[in-house]
Design a protein around this motif. Structure first.
Motif, PDB file in Angstrom:
ATOM      1  N   LEU A  25     -10.002 -14.339   0.147  1.00  0.00           N
ATOM      2  CA  LEU A  25      -9.868 -14.446  -1.311  1.00  0.00           C
ATOM      3  C   LEU A  25      -9.813 -13.053  -1.940  1.00  0.00           C
ATOM      4  O   LEU A  25      -9.031 -12.797  -2.857  1.00  0.00           O
ATOM      5  N   PHE A  26     -10.652 -12.140  -1.422  1.00  0.00           N
ATOM      6  CA  PHE A  26     -10.699 -10.790  -1.967  1.00  0.00           C
ATOM      7  C   PHE A  26      -9.369 -10.065  -1.748  1.00  0.00           C
ATOM      8  O   PHE A  26      -8.845  -9.425  -2.657  1.00  0.00           O
ATOM      9  N   LEU A  67      -6.375 -11.352  -1.359  1.00  0.00           N
ATOM     10  CA  LEU A  67      -5.360 -11.939  -2.243  1.00  0.00           C
ATOM     11  C   LEU A  67      -5.562 -11.447  -3.682  1.00  0.00           C
ATOM     12  O   LEU A  67      -4.600 -11.074  -4.377  1.00  0.00           O
ATOM     13  N   GLY A  68      -6.822 -11.415  -4.120  1.00  0.00           N
ATOM     14  CA  GLY A  68      -7.120 -10.931  -5.470  1.00  0.00           C
ATOM     15  C   GLY A  68      -6.714  -9.483  -5.662  1.00  0.00           C
ATOM     16  O   GLY A  68      -6.145  -9.106  -6.695  1.00  0.00           O
ATOM     17  N   ILE A  69      -6.974  -8.666  -4.627  1.00  0.00           N
ATOM     18  CA  ILE A  69      -6.645  -7.236  -4.702  1.00  0.00           C
ATOM     19  C   ILE A  69      -5.131  -7.040  -4.810  1.00  0.00           C
ATOM     20  O   ILE A  69      -4.655  -6.167  -5.533  1.00  0.00           O
ATOM     21  N   LEU A  74      -3.084  -9.103  -6.297  1.00  0.00           N
ATOM     22  CA  LEU A  74      -2.724  -9.437  -7.681  1.00  0.00           C
ATOM     23  C   LEU A  74      -3.189  -8.351  -8.653  1.00  0.00           C
ATOM     24  O   LEU A  74      -2.519  -8.053  -9.635  1.00  0.00           O
ATOM     25  N   TRP A  75      -4.369  -7.740  -8.389  1.00  0.00           N
ATOM     26  CA  TRP A  75      -4.828  -6.622  -9.220  1.00  0.00           C
ATOM     27  C   TRP A  75      -3.818  -5.473  -9.169  1.00  0.00           C
ATOM     28  O   TRP A  75      -3.557  -4.804 -10.169  1.00  0.00           O
ATOM     29  N   TYR A  94      -1.054  -6.370 -11.378  1.00  0.00           N
ATOM     30  CA  TYR A  94      -1.516  -6.206 -12.763  1.00  0.00           C
ATOM     31  C   TYR A  94      -1.489  -4.730 -13.153  1.00  0.00           C
ATOM     32  O   TYR A  94      -1.061  -4.368 -14.252  1.00  0.00           O
ATOM     33  N   TRP A 146       2.145  -3.611 -13.686  1.00  0.00           N
ATOM     34  CA  TRP A 146       2.702  -4.132 -14.940  1.00  0.00           C
ATOM     35  C   TRP A 146       2.106  -3.451 -16.171  1.00  0.00           C
ATOM     36  O   TRP A 146       2.788  -3.271 -17.168  1.00  0.00           O
ATOM     37  N   THR A 147       0.797  -3.134 -16.092  1.00  0.00           N
ATOM     38  CA  THR A 147       0.161  -2.501 -17.257  1.00  0.00           C
ATOM     39  C   THR A 147       0.187  -0.981 -17.110  1.00  0.00           C
ATOM     40  O   THR A 147      -0.442  -0.271 -17.894  1.00  0.00           O
ATOM     41  N   THR A 174       2.294 -13.351 -19.329  1.00  0.00           N
ATOM     42  CA  THR A 174       2.246 -13.513 -17.871  1.00  0.00           C
ATOM     43  C   THR A 174       1.350 -12.458 -17.231  1.00  0.00           C
ATOM     44  O   THR A 174       0.594 -12.743 -16.296  1.00  0.00           O
ATOM     45  N   ILE A 175       1.432 -11.217 -17.733  1.00  0.00           N
ATOM     46  CA  ILE A 175       0.617 -10.134 -17.185  1.00  0.00           C
ATOM     47  C   ILE A 175      -0.862 -10.467 -17.287  1.00  0.00           C
ATOM     48  O   ILE A 175      -1.627 -10.292 -16.343  1.00  0.00           O
ATOM     49  N   VAL A 196      -1.825 -13.140 -14.750  1.00  0.00           N
ATOM     50  CA  VAL A 196      -1.982 -12.559 -13.402  1.00  0.00           C
ATOM     51  C   VAL A 196      -3.309 -11.797 -13.319  1.00  0.00           C
ATOM     52  O   VAL A 196      -4.032 -11.893 -12.321  1.00  0.00           O
ATOM     53  N   GLY A 197      -3.647 -11.088 -14.381  1.00  0.00           N
ATOM     54  CA  GLY A 197      -4.927 -10.369 -14.416  1.00  0.00           C
ATOM     55  C   GLY A 197      -6.104 -11.325 -14.287  1.00  0.00           C
ATOM     56  O   GLY A 197      -7.058 -11.052 -13.551  1.00  0.00           O
ATOM     57  N   ALA A 207      -6.193 -12.636 -10.719  1.00  0.00           N
ATOM     58  CA  ALA A 207      -6.698 -11.566  -9.844  1.00  0.00           C
ATOM     59  C   ALA A 207      -8.214 -11.446  -9.998  1.00  0.00           C
ATOM     60  O   ALA A 207      -8.957 -11.401  -9.012  1.00  0.00           O
ATOM     61  N   GLY A 208      -8.666 -11.410 -11.233  1.00  0.00           N
ATOM     62  CA  GLY A 208     -10.100 -11.285 -11.499  1.00  0.00           C
ATOM     63  C   GLY A 208     -10.861 -12.489 -10.972  1.00  0.00           C
ATOM     64  O   GLY A 208     -11.941 -12.340 -10.386  1.00  0.00           O
ATOM     65  N   LEU A 245     -10.031 -14.385  -8.450  1.00  0.00           N
ATOM     66  CA  LEU A 245     -10.054 -14.350  -6.980  1.00  0.00           C
ATOM     67  C   LEU A 245     -11.061 -13.324  -6.459  1.00  0.00           C
ATOM     68  O   LEU A 245     -11.885 -13.646  -5.592  1.00  0.00           O
ATOM     69  N   THR A 246     -11.004 -12.087  -6.965  1.00  0.00           N
ATOM     70  CA  THR A 246     -11.924 -11.060  -6.444  1.00  0.00           C
ATOM     71  C   THR A 246     -13.363 -11.399  -6.816  1.00  0.00           C
ATOM     72  O   THR A 246     -14.294 -11.053  -6.092  1.00  0.00           O
ATOM     73  N   SER A 273      -9.521  -4.853 -22.117  1.00  0.00           N
ATOM     74  CA  SER A 273      -8.881  -5.721 -21.133  1.00  0.00           C
ATOM     75  C   SER A 273      -9.857  -6.831 -20.766  1.00  0.00           C
ATOM     76  O   SER A 273     -10.751  -6.649 -19.933  1.00  0.00           O
ATOM     77  N   PRO A 331      -9.564  -9.628 -19.013  1.00  0.00           N
ATOM     78  CA  PRO A 331      -9.693 -10.047 -17.598  1.00  0.00           C
ATOM     79  C   PRO A 331     -10.625  -9.121 -16.822  1.00  0.00           C
ATOM     80  O   PRO A 331     -11.428  -9.570 -16.004  1.00  0.00           O
ATOM     81  N   ILE A 332     -10.525  -7.804 -17.077  1.00  0.00           N
ATOM     82  CA  ILE A 332     -11.350  -6.836 -16.345  1.00  0.00           C
ATOM     83  C   ILE A 332     -12.821  -7.004 -16.721  1.00  0.00           C
ATOM     84  O   ILE A 332     -13.705  -6.992 -15.858  1.00  0.00           O
ATOM     85  N   ALA A 349     -14.193 -10.530 -15.266  1.00  0.00           N
ATOM     86  CA  ALA A 349     -14.292 -10.519 -13.813  1.00  0.00           C
ATOM     87  C   ALA A 349     -15.460  -9.657 -13.349  1.00  0.00           C
ATOM     88  O   ALA A 349     -16.236 -10.045 -12.468  1.00  0.00           O
TER      89      ALA A 349
END
Lengths: 84, 84
Positions: A42-43, A45-47, A49-50, A53, A56-57, B3-4, B7-8, B11-12, B14-15, B59, B61-62, B65
């Motif tokens: 899970l970690f 996969l999350g990393i 996506l981070w 992110y 994109w940002t 969308t961004i 995804v954030g 990601a958050g 999942l981790t 942010s 999501p950050i 998470a």
């Protein structure tokens, strides 16, 4: 450089570098029993996506930290699968 | 929602959620020997700074998470110190 960006880099450095003693311990003891496989999957996969992110940002601290962390987590995953 | 940002959040999620099976495993087996204490300490400190970074860059999501991850890592730290 902006203070915010510096804090982001330090944060990224710490959460990334934190995996080094974990990789070293698993490597030294050849033991990963207490590491959760679900956690590592899970970690990882999350990393991934981070990282997306961060791209994109256009947040360089997030990109740099997560690419390196991903490599370290892959090492742990490899050892988890090998030593289990 | 952007969308961004979605995804954030994924990601958050999942981790952060990844630490739940790790906490559950340590709790169930009462074993944390293979977890690196240095990893947990560095990671907790890094997560605190990530939260600060999230607040400063607004942010959500950050922030979300990392606050939850921090609590889960504190639980692991507590078990590491107790069971070792």
């Amino acid at each position: 450089m902006d203070t915010i960006v510096i804090v982001g880099y330090i944060a990224g450095a710490l959460t990334t570098v934190s995996f080094v003693p974990q990789v070293a311990r698993a490597w030294r003891l050849k033991e990963t029993r207490d590491l959760s496989l679900a956690m590592l999957l899970l970690f990882a996969l999350g990393i991934l996506l981070w990282t997306l992110y961060g791209i994109w940002t256009t947040s360089l601290p997030i990109i740099a930290a997560n690419v390196i962390t991903f490599i370290l987590v892959l090492l742990l995953l490899g050892m988890k699968l090998k030593y289990h």
